[in-house]
Scaffold this active site. Structure first.
Site, PDB file in Angstrom:
ATOM      1  N   TYR A  52      27.292  22.194   4.975  1.00 14.07           N
ATOM      2  CA  TYR A  52      27.711  22.737   3.682  1.00 14.07           C
ATOM      3  C   TYR A  52      26.810  23.894   3.236  1.00 14.07           C
ATOM      4  O   TYR A  52      27.191  24.693   2.397  1.00 14.07           O
ATOM      5  CB  TYR A  52      27.630  21.653   2.603  1.00 14.07           C
ATOM      6  CG  TYR A  52      28.821  20.717   2.511  1.00 14.07           C
ATOM      7  CD1 TYR A  52      29.940  20.849   3.333  1.00 14.07           C
ATOM      8  CD2 TYR A  52      28.820  19.687   1.558  1.00 14.07           C
ATOM      9  CE1 TYR A  52      31.015  19.979   3.220  1.00 14.07           C
ATOM     10  CE2 TYR A  52      29.891  18.823   1.435  1.00 14.07           C
ATOM     11  CZ  TYR A  52      30.993  18.963   2.264  1.00 14.07           C
ATOM     12  OH  TYR A  52      32.050  18.102   2.130  1.00 14.07           O
ATOM     13  N   GLY A  53      25.582  23.940   3.796  1.00 14.17           N
ATOM     14  CA  GLY A  53      24.537  24.823   3.265  1.00 14.17           C
ATOM     15  C   GLY A  53      24.876  26.301   3.222  1.00 14.17           C
ATOM     16  O   GLY A  53      24.296  27.041   2.442  1.00 14.17           O
ATOM     17  N   CYS A  84      24.232  14.675  -1.721  1.00 10.92           N
ATOM     18  CA  CYS A  84      24.135  16.006  -1.133  1.00 10.92           C
ATOM     19  C   CYS A  84      23.761  16.982  -2.242  1.00 10.92           C
ATOM     20  O   CYS A  84      24.540  17.162  -3.194  1.00 10.92           O
ATOM     21  CB  CYS A  84      25.487  16.372  -0.525  1.00 10.92           C
ATOM     22  SG  CYS A  84      25.566  18.047   0.110  1.00 10.92           S
ATOM     23  N   THR A  86      23.464  20.191  -1.970  1.00  9.04           N
ATOM     24  CA  THR A  86      24.269  21.410  -1.841  1.00  9.04           C
ATOM     25  C   THR A  86      25.601  21.246  -2.581  1.00  9.04           C
ATOM     26  O   THR A  86      26.046  22.154  -3.281  1.00  9.04           O
ATOM     27  CB  THR A  86      24.525  21.721  -0.348  1.00  9.04           C
ATOM     28  OG1 THR A  86      23.270  21.679   0.329  1.00  9.04           O
ATOM     29  CG2 THR A  86      25.158  23.077  -0.151  1.00  9.04           C
ATOM     30  N   CYS A 195      16.986  18.542   0.034  1.00  7.34           N
ATOM     31  CA  CYS A 195      18.182  18.332   0.854  1.00  7.34           C
ATOM     32  C   CYS A 195      18.047  16.915   1.387  1.00  7.34           C
ATOM     33  O   CYS A 195      16.967  16.544   1.881  1.00  7.34           O
ATOM     34  CB  CYS A 195      18.234  19.341   1.991  1.00  7.34           C
ATOM     35  SG  CYS A 195      19.505  18.946   3.221  1.00  7.34           S
ATOM     36  N   HIS A 197      19.009  15.567   3.965  1.00  6.97           N
ATOM     37  CA  HIS A 197      18.704  15.458   5.396  1.00  6.97           C
ATOM     38  C   HIS A 197      17.193  15.403   5.656  1.00  6.97           C
ATOM     39  O   HIS A 197      16.749  14.807   6.639  1.00  6.97           O
ATOM     40  CB  HIS A 197      19.262  16.671   6.158  1.00  6.97           C
ATOM     41  CG  HIS A 197      20.714  16.566   6.503  1.00  6.97           C
ATOM     42  ND1 HIS A 197      21.721  16.670   5.581  1.00  6.97           N
ATOM     43  CD2 HIS A 197      21.330  16.359   7.702  1.00  6.97           C
ATOM     44  CE1 HIS A 197      22.889  16.554   6.185  1.00  6.97           C
ATOM     45  NE2 HIS A 197      22.685  16.355   7.470  1.00  6.97           N
TER      46      HIS A 197
HETATM   47  N1  DGL Z   1      22.516  16.938   2.966  1.00 12.33           N
HETATM   48  C1  DGL Z   1      22.929  18.065   2.247  1.00 12.33           C
HETATM   49  C2  DGL Z   1      22.080  18.411   1.054  1.00 12.33           C
HETATM   50  O1  DGL Z   1      21.446  17.557   0.477  1.00 12.33           O
HETATM   51  C3  DGL Z   1      23.589  19.246   2.880  1.00 12.33           C
HETATM   52  C4  DGL Z   1      23.309  19.681   4.252  1.00 12.33           C
HETATM   53  C5  DGL Z   1      24.345  20.701   4.752  1.00 12.33           C
HETATM   54  O2  DGL Z   1      25.464  20.295   5.036  1.00 12.33           O
HETATM   55  O3  DGL Z   1      24.007  21.892   4.826  1.00 12.33           O
HETATM   56  O4  DGL Z   1      22.046  19.520   0.617  1.00 12.33           O
END
Ligand code: DGL
Length: 284
Positions: A52-53, A84, A86, A195, A197
């Site tokens: 999504y970034g 998330c 983002t 993020c 991740h």
């Molecule tokens: N895990 C996601 C976040 O907290 C987004 C990562 C992605 O899809 O770029 O922003």
């Protein structure tokens, strides 16, 4: 009290749905499970549209709304966690409008970082999308106006977290390169993992940063705050020890089928999700 969660029973009317573009939301699952191991959770990731970034605001708003609408109709959750940053920093108002259940979003932990820092120098490590959003700047202006906030966008770190969870090797040298802008700021003492991740790689990030001389950094993410918020909403609604019919839990919904050699199912299993289902949704 949140809408749609009746006060009377401990049996939740549906599971908690935790949503992300990929595996990042599993760091939020971990934080929730640490506080409430039996919480009925369903995980969903929009792997067809990952990452999504780098997506535009307009595209993301439409995409997230469309996938969430389908997930809610399939799963009938009682609460949604948009795990998330983002997506949350751009789509939360629309999602709250769309959903009749409570929606908990994840945004960078700027406020606690501003309280923790002694030097007044903070780094925000997040996706390109998150660091460039007006919402993120508002958080900084509101809660960290007296701090210097170094914003570092890394979509590569998102990819590396996916590789790590899929059983692959992440080299220290790759993390060291991503951390260079932070290491170049000697007054820095607090790092916000903005993020979901990134906490999945935190032990390795800390080790690499410490080996490069940054033993004094404090690291913070939003997992604990999200878990507290979810528990607060549930206990306010009368669920101090919630449960849910067994059939709801342990599923992970995907928007695209996985490669046959993907190690992701094993990783999901480690987080308690043993049943993969592909969501049938209109693509945008
Ligand atoms: N895990 C996601 C976040 O907290 C987004 C990562 C992605 O899809 O770029 O922003």
């Amino acid at each position: 009290m949140p809408a749609n969660i009746p006060m009377t029973s401990q049996v939740l009317p549906g599971p908690i749905l935790v949503f992300d573009s990929g595996v990042g939301g599993l760091s939020v699952v971990q934080a929730l499970r640490e506080r409430m191991p039996d919480l009925p959770l369903v995980y969903a990731c929009d792997n067809a549209a990952f990452p999504y970034g780098l997506k535009s605001d307009i595209w993301l708003k439409q995409r997230v709304a469309s996938v969430i609408r389908c997930l809610i109709s399939e799963i009938q959750p009682c609460l949604l966690v948009v795990a998330c940053n983002t997506a949350s920093t751009v789509a939360l108002p629309e999602l709250r409008e769309l959903c009749s259940i409570p929606v908990v979003g994840v945004v960078p932990a700027i406020k606690p970082a501003a309280l923790m820092t002694r030097s007044g120098h903070i780094a925000l490590l997040a996706t390109q999308g998150t660091i460039s959003r007006p919402y993120t700047q508002q958080l900084i202006d509101e809660f960290a106006a007296d701090c210097e906030v170094l914003k570092v966008g890394s979509n590569q770190l998102v990819q590396l977290a996916e590789i790590h969870l899929a059983g692959g090797e992440v080299a220290d040298a790759q993390l060291l390169e991503i951390l260079q802008p932070l290491l170049a700021e000697p007054r820095l003492d607090t790092v916000v993992l903005g993020c979901t991740h990134f906490p999945l790689l935190q032990p390795q990030l800390v080790r690499v940063a410490e080996a490069a001389g940054a033993q004094h950094w404090q690291w913070i993410d939003s997992g604990a705050a999200i878990a507290r918020r979810v528990l607060h909403l549930l206990s306010n609604a009368g669920y101090s020890n919630p449960c849910c019919p067994d059939s709801f839990v342990r599923s992970c919904w995907l928007t695209a089928t996985l490669d046959t050699n993907s190690q992701l199912p094993e990783s999901l299993l480690r987080f308690g999700f043993d049943h993969l289902q592909v969501l049938n949704h209109p693509s945008i």
